[in-house]
Scaffold this motif. Structure first.
Motif, PDB file in Angstrom:
ATOM      1  N   LEU A 143     121.218  11.628 -21.465  1.00 48.52           N
ATOM      2  CA  LEU A 143     120.781  10.348 -22.010  1.00 48.52           C
ATOM      3  C   LEU A 143     120.566   9.400 -20.841  1.00 48.52           C
ATOM      4  O   LEU A 143     121.483   9.169 -20.059  1.00 48.52           O
ATOM      5  CB  LEU A 143     121.797   9.756 -22.974  1.00 48.52           C
ATOM      6  N   VAL A 144     119.341   8.879 -20.731  1.00 46.41           N
ATOM      7  CA  VAL A 144     118.968   8.006 -19.621  1.00 46.41           C
ATOM      8  C   VAL A 144     118.770   6.586 -20.130  1.00 46.41           C
ATOM      9  O   VAL A 144     117.986   6.367 -21.054  1.00 46.41           O
ATOM     10  CB  VAL A 144     117.653   8.490 -18.960  1.00 46.41           C
ATOM     11  N   GLU A 145     119.482   5.637 -19.518  1.00 43.77           N
ATOM     12  CA  GLU A 145     119.264   4.215 -19.804  1.00 43.77           C
ATOM     13  C   GLU A 145     118.389   3.650 -18.688  1.00 43.77           C
ATOM     14  O   GLU A 145     118.696   3.833 -17.512  1.00 43.77           O
ATOM     15  CB  GLU A 145     120.586   3.457 -19.852  1.00 43.77           C
ATOM     16  N   SER A 146     117.295   2.994 -19.066  1.00 45.47           N
ATOM     17  CA  SER A 146     116.375   2.433 -18.065  1.00 45.47           C
ATOM     18  C   SER A 146     115.722   1.174 -18.615  1.00 45.47           C
ATOM     19  O   SER A 146     115.819   0.870 -19.801  1.00 45.47           O
ATOM     20  CB  SER A 146     115.289   3.459 -17.715  1.00 45.47           C
ATOM     21  N   MET A 147     115.036   0.466 -17.735  1.00 47.72           N
ATOM     22  CA  MET A 147     114.188  -0.634 -18.172  1.00 47.72           C
ATOM     23  C   MET A 147     113.008  -0.014 -18.924  1.00 47.72           C
ATOM     24  O   MET A 147     112.560   1.079 -18.570  1.00 47.72           O
ATOM     25  CB  MET A 147     113.679  -1.450 -16.981  1.00 47.72           C
ATOM     26  N   ARG A 148     112.507  -0.700 -19.933  1.00 40.64           N
ATOM     27  CA  ARG A 148     111.448  -0.147 -20.756  1.00 40.64           C
ATOM     28  C   ARG A 148     110.212   0.232 -19.939  1.00 40.64           C
ATOM     29  O   ARG A 148     109.562   1.226 -20.211  1.00 40.64           O
ATOM     30  CB  ARG A 148     111.060  -1.102 -21.873  1.00 40.64           C
ATOM     31  N   ARG A 163     113.058  12.092 -27.663  1.00 39.06           N
ATOM     32  CA  ARG A 163     112.679  10.766 -28.132  1.00 39.06           C
ATOM     33  C   ARG A 163     113.149   9.666 -27.175  1.00 39.06           C
ATOM     34  O   ARG A 163     114.173   9.793 -26.505  1.00 39.06           O
ATOM     35  CB  ARG A 163     113.303  10.553 -29.501  1.00 39.06           C
ATOM     36  N   THR A 164     112.389   8.571 -27.155  1.00 34.67           N
ATOM     37  CA  THR A 164     112.779   7.365 -26.437  1.00 34.67           C
ATOM     38  C   THR A 164     112.983   6.256 -27.460  1.00 34.67           C
ATOM     39  O   THR A 164     112.155   6.056 -28.340  1.00 34.67           O
ATOM     40  CB  THR A 164     111.704   6.949 -25.411  1.00 34.67           C
ATOM     41  N   TYR A 165     114.111   5.573 -27.343  1.00 39.21           N
ATOM     42  CA  TYR A 165     114.460   4.458 -28.219  1.00 39.21           C
ATOM     43  C   TYR A 165     114.388   3.181 -27.387  1.00 39.21           C
ATOM     44  O   TYR A 165     114.830   3.172 -26.241  1.00 39.21           O
ATOM     45  CB  TYR A 165     115.886   4.614 -28.750  1.00 39.21           C
ATOM     46  N   SER A 166     113.865   2.102 -27.969  1.00 38.24           N
ATOM     47  CA  SER A 166     113.774   0.838 -27.251  1.00 38.24           C
ATOM     48  C   SER A 166     114.655  -0.221 -27.904  1.00 38.24           C
ATOM     49  O   SER A 166     114.680  -0.349 -29.131  1.00 38.24           O
ATOM     50  CB  SER A 166     112.333   0.342 -27.222  1.00 38.24           C
ATOM     51  N   TYR A 167     115.366  -0.957 -27.047  1.00 42.14           N
ATOM     52  CA  TYR A 167     116.240  -2.040 -27.480  1.00 42.14           C
ATOM     53  C   TYR A 167     115.963  -3.225 -26.573  1.00 42.14           C
ATOM     54  O   TYR A 167     116.537  -3.326 -25.488  1.00 42.14           O
ATOM     55  CB  TYR A 167     117.718  -1.621 -27.402  1.00 42.14           C
ATOM     56  N   GLY A 168     115.040  -4.094 -26.987  1.00 43.70           N
ATOM     57  CA  GLY A 168     114.641  -5.213 -26.137  1.00 43.70           C
ATOM     58  C   GLY A 168     113.975  -4.680 -24.884  1.00 43.70           C
ATOM     59  O   GLY A 168     113.031  -3.900 -24.957  1.00 43.70           O
ATOM     60  N   ARG A 169     114.496  -5.041 -23.723  1.00 41.67           N
ATOM     61  CA  ARG A 169     113.941  -4.598 -22.456  1.00 41.67           C
ATOM     62  C   ARG A 169     114.473  -3.257 -21.987  1.00 41.67           C
ATOM     63  O   ARG A 169     114.105  -2.756 -20.927  1.00 41.67           O
ATOM     64  CB  ARG A 169     114.217  -5.670 -21.384  1.00 41.67           C
ATOM     65  N   ILE A 170     115.378  -2.658 -22.765  1.00 40.80           N
ATOM     66  CA  ILE A 170     116.054  -1.407 -22.378  1.00 40.80           C
ATOM     67  C   ILE A 170     115.510  -0.245 -23.198  1.00 40.80           C
ATOM     68  O   ILE A 170     115.258  -0.361 -24.392  1.00 40.80           O
ATOM     69  CB  ILE A 170     117.571  -1.524 -22.628  1.00 40.80           C
ATOM     70  N   SER A 171     115.368   0.912 -22.538  1.00 40.05           N
ATOM     71  CA  SER A 171     114.991   2.155 -23.215  1.00 40.05           C
ATOM     72  C   SER A 171     116.093   3.186 -23.019  1.00 40.05           C
ATOM     73  O   SER A 171     116.736   3.233 -21.972  1.00 40.05           O
ATOM     74  CB  SER A 171     113.686   2.717 -22.651  1.00 40.05           C
TER      75      SER A 171
END
Length: 177
Positions: A143-148, A163-171
């Motif tokens: 699981l990778v946390e990154s800027m969108r 899959r990629t999930y987006s939460y505001g500016r974070i993916s």
């Protein structure tokens, strides 16, 4: 910063005194463990670029069998140790560069939590190393946390990008074996 659920639920975790470490927000952490909820219990976890250790501690609190915390910063490792102690947990805490750790025969994992410093240009190299050294067990997840706006590489066989999930500016992006 707190542990959301599990055996250490509600425990407050120590935070960095400066901006050198960027802890994952509680909202994103909740999203991560909502995505991974059935993939944590009984698993061996690697918290790479551990920072405060909060992601690995959350995994342990939710029933992970083991979590190895890796970071190159002595200040971060001190935070990880302090937070483990606050939660009454013990786990291996390793001071190492991520690429050196991955190349050093670290064994197999079921889940890798990858959250390097944003804008440091580490994603492609570290993901390539994870694919090359093949440290995930069959069915394992990265699981990778990154800027969108961060462009993450495609997976290399036998890995697949999910899959990629987006939460505001974070993916949050999933890779699996």
């Amino acid at each position: 910063m707190r542990v959301i659920t599990g055996t250490a639920r509600g425990r407050k975790l120590a935070e960095p005194k400066d901006a050198s470490v960027r802890p994952t927000t509680d909202m994103v952490k909740e999203a991560i463990f909502s995505i991974l909820q059935f993939d944590v219990p009984g698993r061996r976890v690697l918290d790479l670029f551990a920072g405060t250790g909060q992601l690995g501690i959350e995994a342990l609190s939710r029933g992970a069998r083991e979590c190895v915390f890796v970071d190159n910063s002595p200040a971060s490792l001190a935070l990880v140790r302090k937070n483990l102690s606050v939660c009454g947990m013990e786990a291996p805490v390793v001071r190492s560069d991520a690429l050196r750790y991955l190349s050093g025969g670290c064994g197999k994992f079921d889940l890798v939590l990858l959250d390097p410093p944003y804008h440091a240009g580490l994603y492609a190299d570290v993901l390539h190393a994870l694919f090359s050294f093949d440290i995930l067990n069959e069915g394992g997840i990265i699981l990778v946390e990154s800027m969108r706006e961060e462009s993450l590489p495609d997976a290399e066989p036998p890995y697949a990008r999910g899959r990629t999930y987006s939460y505001g500016r974070i993916s949050l992006t999933l890779y699996s074996r």
